[in-house]
Design a protein around this motif. Sequence first.
Motif, PDB file in Angstrom:
ATOM      1  N   VAL A  46       6.163   4.617  -0.709  1.00 59.88           N
ATOM      2  CA  VAL A  46       6.466   5.431   0.468  1.00 59.88           C
ATOM      3  C   VAL A  46       6.592   6.877   0.018  1.00 59.88           C
ATOM      4  CG1 VAL A  46       7.983   5.771   2.446  1.00 59.88           C
ATOM      5  CG2 VAL A  46       7.714   3.478   1.452  1.00 59.88           C
ATOM      6  N   SER A  47       5.722   7.722   0.547  1.00 54.57           N
ATOM      7  CA  SER A  47       5.739   9.131   0.176  1.00 54.57           C
ATOM      8  C   SER A  47       6.602   9.928   1.150  1.00 54.57           C
ATOM      9  CB  SER A  47       4.321   9.682   0.168  1.00 54.57           C
ATOM     10  OG  SER A  47       3.764   9.607   1.464  1.00 54.57           O
ATOM     11  N   ASP A  85      12.432   2.906  -0.450  1.00 52.34           N
ATOM     12  CA  ASP A  85      11.893   1.549  -0.300  1.00 52.34           C
ATOM     13  C   ASP A  85      10.735   1.298  -1.264  1.00 52.34           C
ATOM     14  OD1 ASP A  85      12.318   1.904   3.250  1.00 52.34           O
ATOM     15  OD2 ASP A  85      13.600   0.776   1.871  1.00 52.34           O
ATOM     16  N   THR A  86      10.304   2.320  -1.980  1.00 49.03           N
ATOM     17  CA  THR A  86       9.215   2.166  -2.939  1.00 49.03           C
ATOM     18  C   THR A  86       9.598   1.166  -4.021  1.00 49.03           C
ATOM     19  OG1 THR A  86       8.359   4.399  -2.568  1.00 49.03           O
ATOM     20  CG2 THR A  86       7.839   3.358  -4.675  1.00 49.03           C
ATOM     21  N   ALA A  87       8.772   0.129  -4.188  1.00 49.77           N
ATOM     22  CA  ALA A  87       9.066  -0.941  -5.143  1.00 49.77           C
ATOM     23  C   ALA A  87       7.910  -1.927  -5.146  1.00 49.77           C
ATOM     24  CB  ALA A  87      10.350  -1.670  -4.754  1.00 49.77           C
ATOM     25  N   VAL A  88       7.961  -2.848  -6.096  1.00 43.97           N
ATOM     26  CA  VAL A  88       7.100  -4.021  -6.039  1.00 43.97           C
ATOM     27  C   VAL A  88       7.875  -5.089  -5.279  1.00 43.97           C
ATOM     28  CG1 VAL A  88       5.892  -5.802  -7.335  1.00 43.97           C
ATOM     29  CG2 VAL A  88       5.965  -3.448  -8.209  1.00 43.97           C
ATOM     30  N   TYR A  89       7.244  -5.641  -4.250  1.00 41.06           N
ATOM     31  CA  TYR A  89       7.881  -6.646  -3.402  1.00 41.06           C
ATOM     32  C   TYR A  89       7.361  -8.030  -3.753  1.00 41.06           C
ATOM     33  CZ  TYR A  89      10.008  -3.081  -0.485  1.00 41.06           C
ATOM     34  OH  TYR A  89      10.781  -2.045  -0.016  1.00 41.06           O
ATOM     35  N   TYR A  90       8.306  -8.958  -3.935  1.00 44.99           N
ATOM     36  CA  TYR A  90       7.976 -10.320  -4.319  1.00 44.99           C
ATOM     37  C   TYR A  90       8.440 -11.299  -3.247  1.00 44.99           C
ATOM     38  CZ  TYR A  90       7.585  -8.306  -9.008  1.00 44.99           C
ATOM     39  OH  TYR A  90       7.233  -7.545 -10.100  1.00 44.99           O
ATOM     40  N   SER A 143       5.032   2.216   8.783  1.00 44.57           N
ATOM     41  CA  SER A 143       5.259   0.770   8.779  1.00 44.57           C
ATOM     42  C   SER A 143       4.218   0.056   7.921  1.00 44.57           C
ATOM     43  CB  SER A 143       5.182   0.208  10.200  1.00 44.57           C
ATOM     44  OG  SER A 143       6.177   0.768  11.029  1.00 44.57           O
ATOM     45  N   LEU A 144       4.626  -1.070   7.403  1.00 44.96           N
ATOM     46  CA  LEU A 144       3.725  -1.987   6.696  1.00 44.96           C
ATOM     47  C   LEU A 144       4.187  -3.403   6.986  1.00 44.96           C
ATOM     48  CD1 LEU A 144       3.341  -0.468   3.095  1.00 44.96           C
ATOM     49  CD2 LEU A 144       1.533  -0.669   4.804  1.00 44.96           C
ATOM     50  N   ARG A 145       3.257  -4.347   6.929  1.00 47.35           N
ATOM     51  CA  ARG A 145       3.623  -5.754   7.031  1.00 47.35           C
ATOM     52  C   ARG A 145       3.096  -6.484   5.808  1.00 47.35           C
ATOM     53  NH1 ARG A 145       2.311 -10.639  11.311  1.00 47.35           N
ATOM     54  NH2 ARG A 145       0.261 -10.569  10.321  1.00 47.35           N
ATOM     55  N   LEU A 146       4.005  -7.087   5.073  1.00 47.85           N
ATOM     56  CA  LEU A 146       3.640  -7.909   3.931  1.00 47.85           C
ATOM     57  C   LEU A 146       3.477  -9.357   4.387  1.00 47.85           C
ATOM     58  CD1 LEU A 146       6.070  -6.575   1.178  1.00 47.85           C
ATOM     59  CD2 LEU A 146       3.743  -5.851   1.666  1.00 47.85           C
ATOM     60  N   GLY A 151       0.806  -1.206   0.000  1.00 51.55           N
ATOM     61  CA  GLY A 151       0.000   0.000   0.000  1.00 51.55           C
ATOM     62  C   GLY A 151       0.837   1.252   0.000  1.00 51.55           C
ATOM     63  N   LEU A 152       0.181   2.360   0.312  1.00 47.64           N
ATOM     64  CA  LEU A 152       0.818   3.670   0.359  1.00 47.64           C
ATOM     65  C   LEU A 152       1.000   4.086   1.810  1.00 47.64           C
ATOM     66  CD1 LEU A 152       1.718   6.369  -0.980  1.00 47.64           C
ATOM     67  CD2 LEU A 152      -0.698   7.043  -0.919  1.00 47.64           C
ATOM     68  N   VAL A 153       2.202   4.523   2.149  1.00 47.89           N
ATOM     69  CA  VAL A 153       2.492   4.927   3.521  1.00 47.89           C
ATOM     70  C   VAL A 153       3.449   6.117   3.492  1.00 47.89           C
ATOM     71  CG1 VAL A 153       4.446   3.335   3.745  1.00 47.89           C
ATOM     72  CG2 VAL A 153       3.196   4.061   5.798  1.00 47.89           C
ATOM     73  N   GLN A 154       3.376   6.956   4.502  1.00 47.75           N
ATOM     74  CA  GLN A 154       4.297   8.075   4.602  1.00 47.75           C
ATOM     75  C   GLN A 154       5.659   7.617   5.115  1.00 47.75           C
ATOM     76  OE1 GLN A 154       2.334  11.076   7.016  1.00 47.75           O
ATOM     77  NE2 GLN A 154       1.563  12.103   5.183  1.00 47.75           N
TER      78      GLN A 154
END
Length: 124
Positions: A122-123, A90-95, A17-20, A10-13
């Motif tokens: 990440v903005s 860190d902005t990217a597509v994560y696989y 934090s995010l959890r994949l 998703g989009l985060v400042q």
Amino acid sequence: QVQLVESGGGLVQAGGSLRLSCAVSGRTFSVYAMGWFRQAPGKEREFVATINWRGDSIAAADSVKGRFTISRDNAKSTVYLQMNSLKPEDTAVYYCAMRRGSDVSSRSSEYYYWGQGAQVTVSS
């Protein structure tokens, strides 16, 4: 048929934090090492983190050490990537990917099943 399905992007400042999550089906999850890779626009895919089959050995790229944590739950056939203190770079597509073996590895050529990818933006 083996399937790896990522979720949680998703989009985060910046600083957030995010959890994949990556749910695996169609193969015995608990005997294989897992990894996370990412690809930013115009750049090559790069290693992020890897975890062995038991979850007691991990490795991470220098760029994410101290901020990202990989973990797994073999009972749920799921691998996670907790991302803290996120930066615009860190902005990217994560696989997520499943390795041809049980030990950790940063080489993408050693992973033979891949998910479809999850976008992380990440903005600043």
